[in-house]
Design a protein around this motif. Structure first.
Motif, PDB file in Angstrom:
ATOM      1  N   ALA A   1       0.839  -1.204   0.000  1.00 44.03           N
ATOM      2  CA  ALA A   1       0.000   0.000   0.000  1.00 44.03           C
ATOM      3  C   ALA A   1       0.874   1.255   0.000  1.00 44.03           C
ATOM      4  N   LYS A   2       1.932   1.225   0.796  1.00 48.75           N
ATOM      5  CA  LYS A   2       2.837   2.377   0.830  1.00 48.75           C
ATOM      6  C   LYS A   2       3.512   2.580  -0.520  1.00 48.75           C
ATOM      7  N   ALA A   3       3.920   1.500  -1.152  1.00 47.40           N
ATOM      8  CA  ALA A   3       4.566   1.604  -2.465  1.00 47.40           C
ATOM      9  C   ALA A   3       3.595   2.128  -3.514  1.00 47.40           C
ATOM     10  N   ALA A   4       2.346   1.665  -3.470  1.00 46.29           N
ATOM     11  CA  ALA A   4       1.339   2.144  -4.424  1.00 46.29           C
ATOM     12  C   ALA A   4       1.087   3.629  -4.213  1.00 46.29           C
ATOM     13  N   PHE A   5       0.970   4.042  -2.956  1.00 47.83           N
ATOM     14  CA  PHE A   5       0.752   5.457  -2.661  1.00 47.83           C
ATOM     15  C   PHE A   5       1.926   6.300  -3.148  1.00 47.83           C
ATOM     16  N   GLU A   6       3.137   5.834  -2.886  1.00 46.32           N
ATOM     17  CA  GLU A   6       4.323   6.583  -3.304  1.00 46.32           C
ATOM     18  C   GLU A   6       4.390   6.699  -4.824  1.00 46.32           C
ATOM     19  N   SER A   7       4.067   5.624  -5.530  1.00 43.67           N
ATOM     20  CA  SER A   7       4.051   5.669  -6.994  1.00 43.67           C
ATOM     21  C   SER A   7       3.002   6.657  -7.491  1.00 43.67           C
ATOM     22  N   ALA A   8       1.822   6.614  -6.896  1.00 44.56           N
ATOM     23  CA  ALA A   8       0.759   7.552  -7.289  1.00 44.56           C
ATOM     24  C   ALA A   8       1.191   8.988  -7.027  1.00 44.56           C
TER      25      ALA A   8
ATOM     26  N   GLN B   1       4.311  10.191  -6.871  1.00 43.85           N
ATOM     27  CA  GLN B   1       5.384  10.577  -7.783  1.00 43.85           C
ATOM     28  C   GLN B   1       4.869  10.886  -9.182  1.00 43.85           C
ATOM     29  N   HIS B   2       3.825  10.175  -9.602  1.00 42.70           N
ATOM     30  CA  HIS B   2       3.299  10.351 -10.954  1.00 42.70           C
ATOM     31  C   HIS B   2       2.023  11.180 -10.994  1.00 42.70           C
ATOM     32  N   ASN B   3       1.681  11.783  -9.853  1.00 46.03           N
ATOM     33  CA  ASN B   3       0.471  12.593  -9.754  1.00 46.03           C
ATOM     34  C   ASN B   3      -0.720  11.840 -10.346  1.00 46.03           C
ATOM     35  N   ALA B   4      -0.882  10.594  -9.886  1.00 43.90           N
ATOM     36  CA  ALA B   4      -1.884   9.705 -10.470  1.00 43.90           C
ATOM     37  C   ALA B   4      -2.816   9.115  -9.405  1.00 43.90           C
ATOM     38  N   PHE B   5      -3.193   9.930  -8.432  1.00 43.17           N
ATOM     39  CA  PHE B   5      -4.054   9.426  -7.365  1.00 43.17           C
ATOM     40  C   PHE B   5      -5.396   8.932  -7.897  1.00 43.17           C
ATOM     41  N   GLU B   6      -5.998   9.669  -8.813  1.00 41.15           N
ATOM     42  CA  GLU B   6      -7.301   9.271  -9.344  1.00 41.15           C
ATOM     43  C   GLU B   6      -7.206   7.932 -10.084  1.00 41.15           C
ATOM     44  N   ARG B   7      -6.172   7.778 -10.892  1.00 42.88           N
ATOM     45  CA  ARG B   7      -5.994   6.523 -11.635  1.00 42.88           C
ATOM     46  C   ARG B   7      -5.798   5.348 -10.676  1.00 42.88           C
TER      47      ARG B   7
ATOM     48  N   THR C   1      -9.010   4.348  -8.952  1.00 43.24           N
ATOM     49  CA  THR C   1      -9.873   3.567  -9.835  1.00 43.24           C
ATOM     50  C   THR C   1      -9.378   2.122  -9.943  1.00 43.24           C
ATOM     51  N   VAL C   2      -8.094   1.956 -10.120  1.00 40.05           N
ATOM     52  CA  VAL C   2      -7.513   0.612 -10.245  1.00 40.05           C
ATOM     53  C   VAL C   2      -7.741  -0.190  -8.966  1.00 40.05           C
ATOM     54  N   LEU C   3      -7.495   0.420  -7.818  1.00 44.83           N
ATOM     55  CA  LEU C   3      -7.667  -0.281  -6.550  1.00 44.83           C
ATOM     56  C   LEU C   3      -9.137  -0.615  -6.276  1.00 44.83           C
ATOM     57  N   ALA C   4     -10.045   0.281  -6.640  1.00 45.99           N
ATOM     58  CA  ALA C   4     -11.473   0.001  -6.464  1.00 45.99           C
ATOM     59  C   ALA C   4     -11.899  -1.170  -7.348  1.00 45.99           C
ATOM     60  N   THR C   5     -11.384  -1.215  -8.563  1.00 42.02           N
ATOM     61  CA  THR C   5     -11.691  -2.322  -9.467  1.00 42.02           C
ATOM     62  C   THR C   5     -11.138  -3.631  -8.917  1.00 42.02           C
TER      63      THR C   5
END
Length: 61
Positions: free
Chosen positions: A12-19, A21-27, A30-34
């Motif tokens: 979860a921490k790695a996913a948050f950090e990636s989001a 860094q890439h300013n991709a929280f919305e994406r 959506t992926v995690l909800a799916t």
């Protein structure tokens, strides 16, 4: 056996950090909800817990 939250925390921490860094929280949201919806499906849960299905087969899905 370790708690699911303990196991999931570094991912979860790695996913948050990636989001972040890439300013991709919305994406990511959506992926995690799916993904959450998919694994809650009874058929998918049986598949994921089946000893007859190899991890390599699951990653191929």
């Amino acid at each position: 056996m370790a708690e699911k939250a303990t196991i999931a925390r570094p991912y979860a921490k790695a996913a948050f950090e990636s989001a972040r860094q890439h300013n991709a929280f919305e994406r990511w949201s959506t992926v995690l909800a799916t993904a959450s919806s998919v694994v809650q499906d009874e058929r998918v849960a049986r598949l994921l817990s089946s000893p007859r299905v190899k991890p390599e087969q699951l990653t191929g899905l």
